[in-house]
Design a protein around this motif. Sequence first.
Motif, PDB file in Angstrom:
ATOM      1  N   GLU A 173       0.803  -1.224   0.000  1.00 37.64           N
ATOM      2  CA  GLU A 173       0.000   0.000   0.000  1.00 37.64           C
ATOM      3  C   GLU A 173       0.834   1.272   0.000  1.00 37.64           C
ATOM      4  O   GLU A 173       0.352   2.337  -0.396  1.00 37.64           O
ATOM      5  N   LEU A 174       2.092   1.193   0.412  1.00 34.45           N
ATOM      6  CA  LEU A 174       2.952   2.380   0.400  1.00 34.45           C
ATOM      7  C   LEU A 174       3.736   2.532  -0.902  1.00 34.45           C
ATOM      8  O   LEU A 174       4.436   3.523  -1.095  1.00 34.45           O
ATOM      9  N   ALA A 175       3.624   1.518  -1.773  1.00 29.92           N
ATOM     10  CA  ALA A 175       4.265   1.638  -3.085  1.00 29.92           C
ATOM     11  C   ALA A 175       3.472   2.637  -3.925  1.00 29.92           C
ATOM     12  O   ALA A 175       2.258   2.755  -3.796  1.00 29.92           O
ATOM     13  N   GLU A 176       4.180   3.358  -4.774  1.00 30.52           N
ATOM     14  CA  GLU A 176       3.535   4.360  -5.612  1.00 30.52           C
ATOM     15  C   GLU A 176       3.971   4.176  -7.058  1.00 30.52           C
ATOM     16  O   GLU A 176       4.753   3.282  -7.372  1.00 30.52           O
ATOM     17  N   ASP A 177       3.429   5.045  -7.926  1.00 32.29           N
ATOM     18  CA  ASP A 177       3.828   5.086  -9.333  1.00 32.29           C
ATOM     19  C   ASP A 177       3.299   3.874 -10.109  1.00 32.29           C
ATOM     20  O   ASP A 177       3.994   2.871 -10.296  1.00 32.29           O
ATOM     21  N   MET A 178       2.060   4.003 -10.570  1.00 35.32           N
ATOM     22  CA  MET A 178       1.451   2.930 -11.351  1.00 35.32           C
ATOM     23  C   MET A 178       2.205   2.689 -12.655  1.00 35.32           C
ATOM     24  O   MET A 178       2.221   1.570 -13.172  1.00 35.32           O
ATOM     25  N   THR A 221       2.267  -1.272  -6.876  1.00 40.58           N
ATOM     26  CA  THR A 221       1.021  -0.700  -6.408  1.00 40.58           C
ATOM     27  C   THR A 221      -0.144  -1.268  -7.210  1.00 40.58           C
ATOM     28  O   THR A 221       0.018  -1.610  -8.387  1.00 40.58           O
ATOM     29  N   LEU A 222      -1.279  -1.370  -6.578  1.00 38.95           N
ATOM     30  CA  LEU A 222      -2.498  -1.810  -7.270  1.00 38.95           C
ATOM     31  C   LEU A 222      -3.430  -0.635  -7.530  1.00 38.95           C
ATOM     32  O   LEU A 222      -4.583  -0.826  -7.903  1.00 38.95           O
ATOM     33  N   GLY A 223      -2.931   0.565  -7.338  1.00 40.79           N
ATOM     34  CA  GLY A 223      -3.766   1.734  -7.597  1.00 40.79           C
ATOM     35  C   GLY A 223      -4.016   2.541  -6.338  1.00 40.79           C
ATOM     36  O   GLY A 223      -3.427   2.294  -5.279  1.00 40.79           O
ATOM     37  N   LYS A 224      -4.903   3.505  -6.448  1.00 36.99           N
ATOM     38  CA  LYS A 224      -5.145   4.455  -5.355  1.00 36.99           C
ATOM     39  C   LYS A 224      -6.111   3.933  -4.302  1.00 36.99           C
ATOM     40  O   LYS A 224      -6.279   4.547  -3.253  1.00 36.99           O
ATOM     41  N   ARG A 225      -6.771   2.825  -4.591  1.00 34.90           N
ATOM     42  CA  ARG A 225      -7.738   2.280  -3.646  1.00 34.90           C
ATOM     43  C   ARG A 225      -7.157   1.049  -2.955  1.00 34.90           C
ATOM     44  O   ARG A 225      -6.396   0.299  -3.560  1.00 34.90           O
ATOM     45  N   ILE A 226      -7.528   0.844  -1.718  1.00 35.03           N
ATOM     46  CA  ILE A 226      -7.082  -0.341  -0.978  1.00 35.03           C
ATOM     47  C   ILE A 226      -8.005  -1.500  -1.322  1.00 35.03           C
ATOM     48  O   ILE A 226      -9.214  -1.438  -1.087  1.00 35.03           O
ATOM     49  N   LEU A 227      -7.448  -2.559  -1.868  1.00 33.80           N
ATOM     50  CA  LEU A 227      -8.238  -3.719  -2.285  1.00 33.80           C
ATOM     51  C   LEU A 227      -8.288  -4.764  -1.174  1.00 33.80           C
ATOM     52  O   LEU A 227      -7.340  -4.931  -0.407  1.00 33.80           O
ATOM     53  N   ARG A 228      -9.395  -5.475  -1.110  1.00 33.60           N
ATOM     54  CA  ARG A 228      -9.509  -6.588  -0.181  1.00 33.60           C
ATOM     55  C   ARG A 228      -8.545  -7.702  -0.600  1.00 33.60           C
ATOM     56  O   ARG A 228      -8.165  -7.806  -1.764  1.00 33.60           O
ATOM     57  N   THR A 229      -8.201  -8.547   0.357  1.00 39.06           N
ATOM     58  CA  THR A 229      -7.258  -9.619   0.059  1.00 39.06           C
ATOM     59  C   THR A 229      -7.781 -10.540  -1.046  1.00 39.06           C
ATOM     60  O   THR A 229      -7.009 -11.035  -1.872  1.00 39.06           O
ATOM     61  N   GLU A 230      -9.092 -10.771  -1.086  1.00 35.38           N
ATOM     62  CA  GLU A 230      -9.649 -11.650  -2.115  1.00 35.38           C
ATOM     63  C   GLU A 230      -9.713 -10.986  -3.479  1.00 35.38           C
ATOM     64  O   GLU A 230      -9.981 -11.640  -4.492  1.00 35.38           O
TER      65      GLU A 230
END
Length: 245
Positions: A173-178, A221-230
Amino acid sequence: MYQFFVEPSQIQDKKVIITGGDVNHIKNVLRLKAGEEIAVRNGVDGKEYRCGIEEFAQDQIICSLRFIREEGVELPSKIYLFQGIPKADKMELIVQKAVELGVFEVIPVAVKRCVVKLDERKARAKVSRWQGIAEAAAKQCKRGIIPVVRETMTMKEAVSYAGGMDVRLIPYELAEDMSHTKRIIEAVRPGESVAVFIGPEGGFEESEIADALAAGIEPITLGKRILRTETAGLTVLSWLMYHFE
């Protein structure tokens, strides 16, 4: 068309012998008849053996081989999903969908923030169930192989197991730069093995992230939103499937 998996030894020249639980499923659930065509795979060579049902015996079904389709349905790279064990039955969903998206192996990982704590007996039972779900999903989506669900590992064991893989990724979650994440995904070449590490509901602890980074695992990063583990692992698998196919 229905597809079933058999052992390589059950494909004998022009005959295919189906045994085990699939016999009852074909006879009494699907109610297939002699002459009907089914697809069979041995889970090893990726080929589809198209055959016709010839004879019903008490504990086996004898089929005649009609032709073999050799075009591959598998991704050109082996993808390993290292999944932090989630709560409730979320792992069942993750295994099922990961198989549909082309994963090669699923490795349950017991990390520090896992709410679920499995003893050895419960872990074996869970893995057995998850493997059954993987096999059912492989049949449904007509995979060429049955992906393996490994025994539960610690984070240290998982990092070691992934050590020889070509590309190793850990969404953080702290990674940046898509754009950096995009370059990493697009740089994966066919034939390279890919490890994807996903934390449980609470994510990885900082010490686990530090150990992963020290081992050369790449944060993305997976983007600006926090995704659920699933959702997180399936997102990465979807990106890789799109990239390859």
